[in-house]
Enzyme design. Structure first.
Site, PDB file in Angstrom:
ATOM      1  N   VAL A 331       0.902  -1.098  -0.005  1.00  9.83           N
ATOM      2  CA  VAL A 331      -0.085   0.127   0.112  1.00  9.83           C
ATOM      3  C   VAL A 331       1.094   1.192   0.022  1.00  9.83           C
ATOM      4  O   VAL A 331       0.436   2.157  -0.783  1.00  9.83           O
ATOM      5  CB  VAL A 331      -1.103  -0.072   1.238  1.00  9.83           C
ATOM      6  CG1 VAL A 331      -1.689   1.380   1.443  1.00  9.83           C
ATOM      7  CG2 VAL A 331      -1.955  -1.299   1.014  1.00  9.83           C
ATOM      8  N   ALA A 332       2.102   1.258   0.684  1.00  8.23           N
ATOM      9  CA  ALA A 332       2.925   2.276   0.784  1.00  8.23           C
ATOM     10  C   ALA A 332       3.404   2.541  -0.774  1.00  8.23           C
ATOM     11  O   ALA A 332       3.597   3.786  -0.902  1.00  8.23           O
ATOM     12  CB  ALA A 332       4.017   2.081   1.715  1.00  8.23           C
ATOM     13  N   GLU A 336      -2.225   5.951  -3.951  1.00 10.57           N
ATOM     14  CA  GLU A 336      -3.624   5.821  -3.988  1.00 10.57           C
ATOM     15  C   GLU A 336      -4.386   7.012  -4.601  1.00 10.57           C
ATOM     16  O   GLU A 336      -5.433   7.140  -4.986  1.00 10.57           O
ATOM     17  CB  GLU A 336      -4.352   5.679  -2.466  1.00 10.57           C
ATOM     18  CG  GLU A 336      -3.661   4.190  -2.073  1.00 10.57           C
ATOM     19  CD  GLU A 336      -2.212   4.286  -1.480  1.00 10.57           C
ATOM     20  OE1 GLU A 336      -1.757   3.051  -0.953  1.00 10.57           O
ATOM     21  OE2 GLU A 336      -1.715   5.177  -1.278  1.00 10.57           O
ATOM     22  N   ASP A 378      -9.291  22.269 -41.100  1.00 10.24           N
ATOM     23  CA  ASP A 378     -10.030  22.575 -42.376  1.00 10.24           C
ATOM     24  C   ASP A 378     -10.055  23.866 -42.679  1.00 10.24           C
ATOM     25  O   ASP A 378      -9.389  24.710 -41.982  1.00 10.24           O
ATOM     26  CB  ASP A 378     -11.769  22.251 -41.829  1.00 10.24           C
ATOM     27  CG  ASP A 378     -12.638  22.197 -43.104  1.00 10.24           C
ATOM     28  OD1 ASP A 378     -12.387  22.194 -43.939  1.00 10.24           O
ATOM     29  OD2 ASP A 378     -13.978  22.303 -42.635  1.00 10.24           O
ATOM     30  N   ASP A 684     -16.927  15.876 -41.250  1.00 13.96           N
ATOM     31  CA  ASP A 684     -15.446  15.914 -40.514  1.00 13.96           C
ATOM     32  C   ASP A 684     -15.454  15.118 -39.394  1.00 13.96           C
ATOM     33  O   ASP A 684     -14.689  14.572 -38.708  1.00 13.96           O
ATOM     34  CB  ASP A 684     -15.175  17.100 -40.001  1.00 13.96           C
ATOM     35  CG  ASP A 684     -14.780  18.434 -41.235  1.00 13.96           C
ATOM     36  OD1 ASP A 684     -14.113  17.865 -42.043  1.00 13.96           O
ATOM     37  OD2 ASP A 684     -15.447  19.457 -41.073  1.00 13.96           O
ATOM     38  N   ASN A 746       6.739   8.523  -1.454  1.00  7.42           N
ATOM     39  CA  ASN A 746       6.689   7.080  -1.135  1.00  7.42           C
ATOM     40  C   ASN A 746       7.769   6.173  -0.925  1.00  7.42           C
ATOM     41  O   ASN A 746       7.869   5.359  -0.120  1.00  7.42           O
ATOM     42  CB  ASN A 746       6.086   6.256  -2.487  1.00  7.42           C
ATOM     43  CG  ASN A 746       4.243   6.477  -2.933  1.00  7.42           C
ATOM     44  OD1 ASN A 746       4.008   7.458  -2.123  1.00  7.42           O
ATOM     45  ND2 ASN A 746       3.979   5.866  -3.808  1.00  7.42           N
ATOM     46  N   ASP A 779      -1.625  15.196   1.249  1.00 13.56           N
ATOM     47  CA  ASP A 779      -0.847  15.126  -0.259  1.00 13.56           C
ATOM     48  C   ASP A 779      -1.842  15.783  -1.398  1.00 13.56           C
ATOM     49  O   ASP A 779      -1.149  16.487  -2.231  1.00 13.56           O
ATOM     50  CB  ASP A 779      -0.246  13.799  -0.663  1.00 13.56           C
ATOM     51  CG  ASP A 779       1.242  13.811   0.033  1.00 13.56           C
ATOM     52  OD1 ASP A 779       1.544  14.702   0.408  1.00 13.56           O
ATOM     53  OD2 ASP A 779       1.886  12.624  -0.472  1.00 13.56           O
TER      54      ASP A 779
END
Length: 958
Positions: A331-332, A336, A378, A684, A746, A779
């Site tokens: 998890v570290a 996430e 165009d 287009d 991390n 964070d």
């Protein structure tokens, strides 16, 4: 492309028999030559229809000049179905929601949460912290999925937009009586009544045409109105048949009758629908790189967790505790908060672009704009204003400038008296009508835009076209056709005489003149004066102007023969007009050139017109650009197209179809280019969808173009593309900044765990729940503030980054290791300093020990505080943050303070202490942590100083 259901929307033709009219076979490579649905597709119209005589058209389509009877219409409605395009299958909402959980990060975290739940059930006794961890991980997944689902809920609506372009009602003959019916009720064989201003509801073959002209821009991209005829024409691709009209186009002049030959998906519009539905949405470079990053990070996390599990189990640690420990390590390593941070950061870019009149419908498209290396643009409505304007009139051997742009009759004609008769004659020989502005729209032209431009020029010369028409009413008309290239009208004058007014192509009209007007006097046309006229016309054409000649003559009566009308004419002069470029486009093109972005014009217009516009806006600057038509592209294989695109610095693609556009985009992408395609017409849409970035016009664009694109220019300005590219590049730089910010901590989370394992400490220096609190609590806001850094001044002065450039380059990884290593050293030092200062042996520490709780609180607080200084450090690459200004991003300072405040709450609030197993920190502890953070900022400033002096630029850039 799957075939449509049999007998869908067009008369099917039995095998040819003795009286069968349809004997022609299908044209070669029908789709490639833009002839509409392939002949072997069930329900496709017979390709021989354009070549049939009018009487045979009714026979071939099983129709009658009186129209269908109600019974026949009902039977065909049941057989062919409604005249509409089917909706896009979108799938259920719950399927889209489930798709949010298939992201690799989500899968890893879901598995982690499930395993943690399992570990909780196996523990004896059960540890509430394990349950908290499982719930926290699951909460992270649900949060990220909710954000992703909210961003992607708006699905594709291209098919519905195509259907919306089909007019809702039409006028048909049923049993000889005109009726107004819903367009969806049209069936093959219906006789449709058409007049100027009508939108065409199905593909039809004309059987009567009185000065009919249509605007096919939505299908072909060509802005000019095209004359239509009722008689048979030689076998040609369907879109080139001059006796056919098509769904989604407009009648701009004349009246007529037409028999429906195809409805629904069997029409040319249906072909575009199938192309658009079949074109896959391309992944952006950031999508590809984030996916690659997720695979690598997930792999490293799983491998590290497995290795630590394998190391700790033989040492005698309990199996379940060791498993939860290894899970915490994994998890570290998983960021996430990255998906949520990335989405919201991109949303900030979306809002910034919206303020610059660029609406981005997909978040990841913001970054992809920054990596754009080729823009396929165009012409009509994108580079130009889609308003024909007379800018020059030649008469009496003198050129007269005409001021003003567009359809507003504002401006003046130089020496207007000398050209007033020329402009009066041209205005009389016109069917267009100028519509005054309303509260919603400006001046508009109803009818042919070329004729509208002549009306505006006449008004600038002081004439009122309606007054002139009343003074000299029209009594006869000889419409334009492509053979004569002339249009003539006959008018009665107050003295009882009649006069013909003629306008058309200069050479054709000059050949029918025997005199020229010289200051009101009819003068014989000599070879010298003919040469003078030709030279004047060539000079105008060389300037990229569309040139029309104007002449007149007296005729013997109100209904003279065409030969009498268009012979022995007196030439009045020439008019030169063009569709003016948008004034801001040239600067935008220059900005794209500085940024290393190649611009390729892709248009359905004539090559000479395209080149003239390209030179005016700066796309073409050299003497010999490569000008390639759709027919020439058809003659090239893929290698030939690749060689063309690689060898032509200045390239104009003209007279192209939707398939040609898609082929060019695919070829460019094959060479690693990131391609943006602009457009406004339904034709287009396939290329807009297939491109890396589809850019549609918001004001003048069709619904289908806007829905197929990922970005819509609300002001229709090409200049907004340049601004959007700059913002996209800024977004990418900011993404790298917050990736460095996120991944560096991390390392600070992982290294203490590894060091504790190697040192034999039985507990983790930071728990998984604490890690989640850092990733999602402390964070996210600073990362978002980094994502909101303003665009740097030099962002458009460098070439686009390569498509294959990695998000995590060597420089980025080095910086992550440098900053993360310093943070890791700091938190390891404070943790083991606290543990050793207690004098308690490692083996005696428990989860509830006050010293252990203080130590892990120090680790969490150390990461949070150091990240505050880290956020300041990563704002620039080489420039000193003190030179950039510590307070120049106040949101970043505020976000860092919020993170520290949250950490203080975790340290001091009893309820949060119970969840995170933390303890209150003393003021001295905070001072130590602040000192470590300042040390990190100082080390990063020293690194930047070395980089600047190595490059010989002490002040450096960012």
């Amino acid at each position: 492309m799957s075939p449509e259901p049999a007998d869908r929307g067009a008369i099917s033709h039995p095998a040819p028999g003795p009286t069968e009219l349809c004997t022609g076979g299908p044209p070669t490579d029908v789709m490639a030559s833009t002839t509409g649905p392939p002949r072997d597709q069930p329900g496709a119209p017979c390709p021989c229809i354009p070549s049939l005589a009018v009487s045979d058209v009714f026979t071939a389509l099983d129709a009658s000049p009186r129209g269908l009877t109600p019974a026949q219409a009902a039977a065909r409605q049941a057989r062919y179905g409604p005249n509409e395009l089917p909706g896009v299958g979108r799938g259920h909402v719950w399927m889209r929601l489930i798709a949010q959980f298939t992201d690799l990060f989500a899968v890893v975290l879901l598995v982690s949460s499930a395993i943690t739940f399992l570990a909780y059930t196996l523990e004896q006794p059960q540890d509430p912290a394990t349950l908290q961890l499982a719930l926290a991980i699951l909460g992270v997944v649900l949060l990220n999925a909710g954000i992703g689902f909210a961003q992607e809920y708006s699905a594709e609506r291209t098919a519905e937009s195509l259907q919306a372009m089909v007019p809702h009602t039409c006028r048909v003959l049923r049993d000889g009586e005109p009726r107004e019916l819903p367009a969806r009720d049209l069936v093959p064989g219906d006789v449709v009544l058409l007049e100027a201003g009508d939108a065409v509801s199905a593909d039809c073959r004309l059987v009567e045409a009185h000065e009919v002209a249509v605007n096919n821009a939505a299908l072909t991209g060509e802005s000019d109105a095209v004359a239509r005829v009722a008689g048979p024409v030689p076998a040609v691709p369907t879109l080139e048949a001059r006796n056919c009209v098509f769904m989604g186009t407009d009648v701009v002049a004349g009246t007529g009758k037409a028999v429906v030959s195809a409805t629904g998906t069997a029409t040319e519009f249906g072909r575009i629908f199938r192309l658009t539905a079949a074109a896959p949405r391309q992944k952006t470079p950031l999508q590809l790189q984030v996916a690659a990053m997720a695979r690598r990070v997930a792999g490293v996390a799983l491998a590290t967790g497995a290795i630590l599990f394998a190391v700790r189990v033989p040492s005698g640690q309990p199996f379940v505790d060791t498993f939860v420990f290894s899970l915490g390590v994994m998890v570290a390593l998983v960021p996430e908060g990255l998906p949520a941070t990335l989405s919201v950061s991109l949303a900030i870019g979306v809002r910034r672009m919206a303020r610059r009149h660029a609406l981005v419908k997909q978040l990841l498209a913001v970054e992809a704009l920054g990596s754009t290396s080729v823009v396929c643009t165009d012409k009509t409505g994108t580079l130009t204003q889609a308003e024909m304007t007379v800018v020059q009139v030649w008469a009496n051997g003198v050129s007269h400038a005409v001021a003003g742009v567009g359809y507003a009759p504002v401006g003046e004609v130089a020496d207007a008296g000398s050209v007033r008769e020329l402009l009066r004659t041209a205005a009389l020989c016109s069917n267009a009508r100028l519509v005054p502005p309303t509260s919603r729209d400006g001046w508009r032209v109803l009818g042919d835009t070329t004729e509208g431009a002549l009306l505006v020029a006449a008004m600038k010369a002081g004439l009122d076209p309606s007054v002139e028409e009343a003074r000299s009413p029209r009594v006869a008309e000889y419409p334009f056709d492509s053979v004569r290239k002339l249009m003539s009208t006959v008018h009665g004058d107050a003295d009882g005489t009649y006069r013909a007014c003629v306008k058309g192509a200069p050479l054709e009209l000059l050949a029918r003149c025997d005199a020229i007007d010289r200051e009101g006097t009819r003068t014989p046309l000599t070879e010298a004066s003919r040469a003078e006229v030709v030279a004047a016309a060539d000079d105008m054409a060389g300037q990229g102007l569309r040139v029309l000649a104007v002449a007149r003559r007296r005729v013997p009566g109100p209904r003279p023969a065409l030969g009498d009308v268009e012979s022995k004419l007196t030439l009045l002069g020439l008019s030169g007009m063009y569709d003016p470029p948008r004034p801001e486009v040239r600067d935008a093109v220059d900005a794209c050139r500085r940024a290393g972005i190649r611009i390729v014009m892709v248009t359905g217009d004539h090559p000479l017109t395209a080149e003239a516009v390209a030179r005016r806006v700066g796309i073409v600057r050299g003497p010999a650009p490569s000008i390639v038509t759709g027919a020439q592209l058809d003659a090239l294989n893929d290698d030939g197209v690749d060689a063309l695109l690689a060898g032509s610095a200045e390239l104009l693609l003209c007279r192209v179809s939707p398939e040609h556009k898609m082929r060019v985009v695919t070829a460019l992408q094959r060479h690693g280019e990131v391609v943006a395609v602009t457009g406004d017409g339904a034709n287009d849409a396939p290329a807009l969808k297939h491109a890396d970035i589809g850019v549609a016009m918001g004001a003048s664009g069709t619904d289908v173009a806007r829905e197929a694109a990922v970005m819509v220019l609300l002001d229709d300005s090409f200049a907004s593309i340049s601004t959007a590219v700059g913002l996209g590049r800024s977004v990418y730089r900011n993404i790298r900044k917050f990736l460095i910010y996120l991944f560096s901590h991390n390392i600070a989370e992982l290294v203490p765990i590894l060091v504790a394992t190697l040192a034999g400490f039985p507990l983790v220096p930071i728990t998984a729940v604490q890690i989640l609190a850092i990733d999602l609590g402390s964070d996210v806001l600073p990362a978002l503030a980094l994502g909101a850094e303003p665009m740097e001044a030099d962002v458009m002065d460098s070439p686009p980054r390569p498509r294959r450039e990695r998000l995590f380059s060597t420089a980025v990884m080095g910086r992550i290791l440098f900053l993360g290593g310093i943070q890791a050293l700091g938190v390891c030092a404070v943790f083991f300093w606290h543990i050793h200062a207690s004098g308690i042996p490692y083996a005696d520490f428990t989860r509830d020990d006050p010293v252990y709780r203080e130590a892990i609180t120090m680790v969490q607080a150390g990461i949070v505080v150091s990240q505050f200084f880290n956020a300041l450090a990563v704002r620039t690459d080489r420039q000193s943050v003190f030179r950039a200004g510590l307070l120049s991003n106040p949101w970043l300072i505020g976000a860092g303070c919020v993170g520290i405040a949250l950490m203080a709450a975790i340290s001091y609030a009893p309820a949060l202490q119970a969840i995170f197993n933390t303890a209150p920190l003393a003021p001295a502890d905070w001072a130590v942590l602040a000192a470590f953070g300042a040390l990190l900022l100082a080390a990063e400033e020293a690194r930047k100083w070395v980089l600047r002096h190595r490059s010989g630029s002490p002040k450096g850039g960012t």
